[in-house]
Scaffold this active site. Structure first.
Site, PDB file in Angstrom:
ATOM      1  N   SER A 228       0.852  -1.197   0.000  1.00 43.16           N
ATOM      2  CA  SER A 228       0.000   0.000   0.000  1.00 43.16           C
ATOM      3  C   SER A 228       0.880   1.237   0.000  1.00 43.16           C
ATOM      4  O   SER A 228       1.018   1.916   1.022  1.00 43.16           O
ATOM      5  CB  SER A 228      -0.916   0.003   1.230  1.00 43.16           C
TER       6      SER A 228
ATOM      7  N   GLU B 227       5.787  -0.966   3.212  1.00 38.63           N
ATOM      8  CA  GLU B 227       5.923  -2.419   3.279  1.00 38.63           C
ATOM      9  C   GLU B 227       6.161  -2.991   1.888  1.00 38.63           C
ATOM     10  O   GLU B 227       5.423  -2.713   0.950  1.00 38.63           O
ATOM     11  CB  GLU B 227       4.667  -3.060   3.880  1.00 38.63           C
TER      12      GLU B 227
ATOM     13  N   GLU C 117       2.445 -21.653  17.357  1.00 38.65           N
ATOM     14  CA  GLU C 117       1.301 -22.086  18.174  1.00 38.65           C
ATOM     15  C   GLU C 117      -0.011 -21.466  17.730  1.00 38.65           C
ATOM     16  O   GLU C 117      -1.065 -22.082  17.847  1.00 38.65           O
ATOM     17  CB  GLU C 117       1.548 -21.763  19.642  1.00 38.65           C
TER      18      GLU C 117
ATOM     19  N   GLU D  51      -0.783 -20.531  14.631  1.00 41.63           N
ATOM     20  CA  GLU D  51      -1.028 -20.712  13.200  1.00 41.63           C
ATOM     21  C   GLU D  51      -1.810 -21.994  12.960  1.00 41.63           C
ATOM     22  O   GLU D  51      -1.483 -23.041  13.513  1.00 41.63           O
ATOM     23  CB  GLU D  51       0.296 -20.793  12.419  1.00 41.63           C
TER      24      GLU D  51
END
Length: 120
Positions: A55, A61, A80, A82
């Site tokens: 964006s 990013e 844990e 995911e």
């Protein structure tokens, strides 16, 4: 992988992805690690496809895109918090899923578009 995305309030079909975990890790190392963690597959043949900005109107990013070939089966190493299911599609099926808005994740669509010339 298909995983539930809370921000979108739905499960989404996406390419494996993740964040660079420490200052010394480069994008290619991250791609290798995330491929194995999320899918259980590894590859010595991961080709860089460039990058995209998610964006650029409000953040810097950058997502690096890769194509992994000659996969070797191993075991998933999920965090844990995911929960992912592996799904398998041909390039033609992925194209149809994108056209039907069943794949709506931007990084996945960009990655597929960049990889097309190697898939067909």
């Amino acid at each position: 992988v298909r995983q539930y995305r809370y921000a979108a309030a739905q499960p989404m079909l996406e390419v494996p992805a993740g964040k660079i975990e420490h200052d010394g890790e480069n994008p290619a190392e991250c791609a290798h690690r995330e491929l194995e963690e999320e899918t259980g597959f590894s590859s010595d043949d991961i080709q860089p496809l460039g990058y995209v900005y998610t964006s650029p109107g409000f953040c810097n990013e950058r997502i690096y895109l890769y194509l992994a070939k000659n996969l070797k089966k191993g075991h998933q190493h999920l965090d844990e918090d995911e929960f992912m299911n592996l799904e398998y599609y041909t390039p033609e099926e992925v194209e149809q899923l994108i056209d039907k808005n069943e794949i709506v994740d931007a990084k996945t669509i960009a990655n597929f578009q960049k990889a097309r010339k190697y898939l067909f």
